[in-house]
Motif scaffolding. Structure first.
Motif, short mmCIF file in Angstrom:
data_model
loop_
_atom_site.label_atom_id
_atom_site.label_comp_id
_atom_site.label_asym_id
_atom_site.label_seq_id
_atom_site.Cartn_x
_atom_site.Cartn_y
_atom_site.Cartn_z
N ALA A 113 46.20 90.77 50.08
CA ALA A 113 44.99 90.77 50.91
C ALA A 113 44.08 91.94 50.58
CB ALA A 113 45.38 90.81 52.39
N GLY A 114 44.64 93.00 49.99
CA GLY A 114 43.84 94.17 49.63
C GLY A 114 43.27 94.10 48.21
N ALA A 115 43.58 93.05 47.48
CA ALA A 115 43.09 92.92 46.09
C ALA A 115 41.59 92.66 46.09
CB ALA A 115 43.83 91.79 45.39
N PRO A 116 40.89 93.09 45.03
CA PRO A 116 39.45 92.84 44.97
C PRO A 116 39.14 91.35 44.86
CG PRO A 116 40.24 93.78 42.90
CD PRO A 116 41.38 93.81 43.86
N ALA A 117 37.97 90.98 45.31
CA ALA A 117 37.54 89.57 45.26
C ALA A 117 37.24 89.17 43.81
CB ALA A 117 36.32 89.37 46.12
N ALA A 118 37.66 87.99 43.43
CA ALA A 118 37.39 87.48 42.08
C ALA A 118 35.99 86.87 42.00
CB ALA A 118 38.44 86.44 41.70
N LEU A 119 35.41 86.53 43.13
CA LEU A 119 34.05 85.98 43.22
C LEU A 119 33.27 86.76 44.26
CD1 LEU A 119 34.66 82.10 43.33
CD2 LEU A 119 33.58 83.38 41.50
N PRO A 120 31.96 86.87 44.11
CA PRO A 120 31.17 87.61 45.11
C PRO A 120 31.08 86.88 46.45
CG PRO A 120 29.74 86.71 43.38
CD PRO A 120 31.15 86.44 42.97
N GLN A 121 31.21 85.57 46.46
CA GLN A 121 31.13 84.81 47.71
C GLN A 121 32.45 84.07 47.96
OE1 GLN A 121 29.73 83.84 44.86
NE2 GLN A 121 29.74 81.65 44.65
N PRO A 122 32.76 83.76 49.21
CA PRO A 122 33.98 83.00 49.50
C PRO A 122 33.91 81.59 48.91
CG PRO A 122 33.07 83.96 51.51
CD PRO A 122 32.06 84.16 50.43
N VAL A 123 35.07 81.04 48.61
CA VAL A 123 35.15 79.67 48.13
C VAL A 123 34.97 78.77 49.35
CG1 VAL A 123 36.62 77.95 47.02
CG2 VAL A 123 36.72 80.33 46.27
N PRO A 124 33.97 77.87 49.33
CA PRO A 124 33.72 77.04 50.51
C PRO A 124 34.77 75.94 50.69
CG PRO A 124 32.13 76.55 48.78
CD PRO A 124 32.97 77.67 48.28
N ARG A 125 34.87 75.49 51.91
CA ARG A 125 35.77 74.39 52.28
C ARG A 125 35.41 73.14 51.48
NH1 ARG A 125 35.79 73.07 58.47
NH2 ARG A 125 36.92 74.98 58.31
N GLY A 126 36.42 72.40 51.02
CA GLY A 126 36.20 71.14 50.32
C GLY A 126 36.14 71.27 48.81
N VAL A 127 36.23 72.48 48.27
CA VAL A 127 36.18 72.67 46.82
C VAL A 127 37.49 72.19 46.20
CG1 VAL A 127 36.12 74.42 45.00
CG2 VAL A 127 34.53 74.55 46.90
N GLU A 128 37.37 71.47 45.09
CA GLU A 128 38.55 70.98 44.38
C GLU A 128 39.04 72.06 43.42
OE1 GLU A 128 37.61 66.81 42.97
OE2 GLU A 128 35.72 67.47 43.85
N VAL A 129 40.34 72.31 43.42
CA VAL A 129 40.94 73.33 42.57
C VAL A 129 42.18 72.77 41.90
CG1 VAL A 129 40.10 75.27 43.98
CG2 VAL A 129 42.32 74.27 44.48
#
Length: 164
Positions: A114-130
């Protein structure tokens, strides 16, 4: 369950994908996907088309008499190739056991903390396919359609159930 013949679900999925940024949008089909269009068919359709092509090839190869045998034997090549293509596609199909959908807006982390830096500047939105790359007790490593990989809490990722 995924139903490729459900037009409304396909329309809704296309709408959702159009609202997402480029990093989250799945890649468009390439030339190989266009040429091998049947690889996206449901398994049952592949098996039925393959069985029909096999039956037609056998009927064309039945020992007919004289000149007719040579002409019909040559015609058996096309359904034979279709049968082999359907059989290979059914055997080699990807079951997408590693597909998932993000259930809540969540920060993609560079590490499983939880303390790791973010890999993206914005959160990944709901519904994104991964695509799920790795699972640990409380964290799941995923890859977005744009190629970016990172970690998110396991509870934020739900596997996609595919029909047979």
């Amino acid at each position: 369950m995924i139903d490729p013949s459900n037009a409304r679900a396909r329309h809704n999925l296309a709408w959702l994908r159009s609202r997402q940024g480029d990093a989250f949008r799945p890649q468009a089909a390439g030339a190989t996907d266009t040429l091998l269009f049947f690889h996206a068919w449901p398994r049952t359709r592949k098996l039925l088309v393959g069985a029909g092509a096999f039956a037609l090839a056998v009927l064309l190869l039945v020992p007919w008499s004289g000149k007719r045998r040579r002409a019909l034997g040559g015609l058996a090549l096309l359904p034979g190739v279709v049968w082999i293509a359907m059989l290979a596609s059914a055997i080699l199909e990807n079951h997408h056991a590693d597909d998932a959908v993000v259930m809540d807006d969540v920060v993609l982390r560079a590490a499983d903390s939880a303390g790791a830096p973010a890999a993206l500047p914005q959160p990944v939105p709901r519904g994104v396919e991964v695509t799920v790359l790795e699972r640990r007790e409380a964290w799941t490593k995923v890859q977005l359609a744009g190629g970016i990989a990172g970690w998110m809490p396991t509870g934020a990722v739900e596997p996609v159930a595919h029909g047979m």
